[in-house]
Write an enzyme that holds these catalytic residues in place. Sequence first.
Site, PDB file in Angstrom:
ATOM      1  N   THR A  49      64.824 -99.969  69.675  1.00 32.93           N
ATOM      2  CA  THR A  49      64.490 -98.550  70.027  1.00 32.93           C
ATOM      3  C   THR A  49      63.295 -98.153  68.887  1.00 32.93           C
ATOM      4  OG1 THR A  49      66.076 -96.900  69.572  1.00 32.93           O
ATOM      5  CG2 THR A  49      65.765 -98.399  72.037  1.00 32.93           C
ATOM      6  N   HIS A  84      59.798-106.823  79.775  1.00 31.09           N
ATOM      7  CA  HIS A  84      61.079-106.619  80.046  1.00 31.09           C
ATOM      8  C   HIS A  84      61.683-107.270  81.310  1.00 31.09           C
ATOM      9  CE1 HIS A  84      58.823-103.134  82.215  1.00 31.09           C
ATOM     10  NE2 HIS A  84      59.824-103.393  83.434  1.00 31.09           N
ATOM     11  N   ASP A 100      73.551 -94.940  71.102  1.00 30.18           N
ATOM     12  CA  ASP A 100      73.409 -93.646  70.957  1.00 30.18           C
ATOM     13  C   ASP A 100      73.705 -92.641  71.975  1.00 30.18           C
ATOM     14  OD1 ASP A 100      71.098 -93.564  72.338  1.00 30.18           O
ATOM     15  OD2 ASP A 100      70.159 -93.106  70.482  1.00 30.18           O
ATOM     16  N   ASN A 102      71.226 -90.272  73.347  1.00 34.23           N
ATOM     17  CA  ASN A 102      70.246 -90.058  73.789  1.00 34.23           C
ATOM     18  C   ASN A 102      70.360 -90.856  75.302  1.00 34.23           C
ATOM     19  OD1 ASN A 102      68.579 -88.941  74.393  1.00 34.23           O
ATOM     20  ND2 ASN A 102      67.327 -90.107  73.339  1.00 34.23           N
ATOM     21  N   ASN A 136      78.523 -89.470  66.567  1.00 36.74           N
ATOM     22  CA  ASN A 136      79.480 -87.769  66.397  1.00 36.74           C
ATOM     23  C   ASN A 136      80.186 -87.507  67.231  1.00 36.74           C
ATOM     24  OD1 ASN A 136      79.982 -84.999  66.326  1.00 36.74           O
ATOM     25  ND2 ASN A 136      79.586 -85.806  63.790  1.00 36.74           N
ATOM     26  N   CYS A 169      78.347 -88.835  59.090  1.00 39.76           N
ATOM     27  CA  CYS A 169      78.098 -87.577  58.508  1.00 39.76           C
ATOM     28  C   CYS A 169      78.990 -86.839  57.894  1.00 39.76           C
ATOM     29  CB  CYS A 169      77.894 -86.283  59.625  1.00 39.76           C
ATOM     30  SG  CYS A 169      79.219 -86.972  60.839  1.00 39.76           S
TER      31      CYS A 169
HETATM   32  C1  PCO Z   1      77.655 -89.609  62.421  1.00 38.21           C
HETATM   33  N1  PCO Z   1      77.508 -90.728  63.206  1.00 38.21           N
HETATM   34  C2  PCO Z   1      77.713 -91.292  63.557  1.00 38.21           C
HETATM   35  C3  PCO Z   1      77.562 -92.132  64.359  1.00 38.21           C
HETATM   36  C4  PCO Z   1      78.829 -93.711  64.571  1.00 38.21           C
HETATM   37  N2  PCO Z   1      78.952 -93.899  63.243  1.00 38.21           N
HETATM   38  C5  PCO Z   1      79.945 -95.633  62.798  1.00 38.21           C
HETATM   39  C6  PCO Z   1      80.630 -95.769  61.798  1.00 38.21           C
HETATM   40  C7  PCO Z   1      79.585 -96.552  60.595  1.00 38.21           C
HETATM   41  C8  PCO Z   1      79.737 -96.861  58.910  1.00 38.21           C
HETATM   42  O1  PCO Z   1      81.091 -97.899  59.870  1.00 38.21           O
HETATM   43  C9  PCO Z   1      78.236 -95.941  60.536  1.00 38.21           C
HETATM   44  C10 PCO Z   1      78.969 -97.814  61.464  1.00 38.21           C
HETATM   45  O2  PCO Z   1      80.420 -94.495  60.997  1.00 38.21           O
HETATM   46  O3  PCO Z   1      79.459 -95.885  64.191  1.00 38.21           O
HETATM   47  O4  PCO Z   1      78.568 -91.780  62.152  1.00 38.21           O
HETATM   48  C11 PCO Z   1      77.004 -88.472  62.046  1.00 38.21           C
HETATM   49  S1  PCO Z   1      75.953 -87.691  63.748  1.00 38.21           S
END
Ligand code: PCO
Length: 194
Positions: A49, A84, A100, A102, A136, A169
């Site tokens: 995407t 597609h 994700d 969304n 998250n 995050c």
């Molecule tokens: C954080 N969101 C995320 C998304 C999911 N995180 C992950 C892992 C990664 C590092 O190993 C980023 C691949 O933490 O899949 O972290 C805040 S919105």
Amino acid sequence: MSGGTEQQQDQKKRVIVGCTGSVASIKIPFLIQELNNLNDRVEVKVVATDHALHFFNKDSLPVPVLTDSHEWEMWKSVQDPVLHIELRRWADILVIAPVDCNTLAKIANGLCDNLLTCIVRAWDLNKPLYFAPAMNTYMWEHPITAQQIGTLKNYGYKEIPCIEKKLACGDTGFGAMAEVSTIVGCIKDALDLT
Ligand code: PCO
């Protein structure tokens, strides 16, 4: 055994890796590298995407990366192929890693407003579709997540469960994408490559 069947067995398995706008898309180069190590047995295309493209350099990957712009560039008049539909025909398996929130919500509700969600909307339910959520931890814990994952599983799609760790995050909890090795293991199992 007929020649046709032999030919089919010699063919490489065709894998589409879909990726979306989760920070876990930073893992795409590693996932593709692992799959490319199997390149005597698999052929890989990435469908990204526009938001996924924020997290990796598509020109650095050793396989084709298809995006929404390809869909529009390819179609000029009624006889032209629809990307597609070509891709859903081409693939033996679709693995969306990461999916994700969304895109999860879109798929669960049948929305198809980009190349990846159009492939999913047209997916042949006799072929495997795997999805590896990444988001998250607060998003993960919201009850709508389990509901939407349940909807996907009811179609026969297979979840590659997220894991618990410190997220990008800074929050710690569930929501991290499964390890690349786990995702590759699922693909090998599904395609009988083990
Ligand atoms: C954080 N969101 C995320 C998304 C999911 N995180 C992950 C892992 C990664 C590092 O190993 C980023 C691949 O933490 O899949 O972290 C805040 S919105």
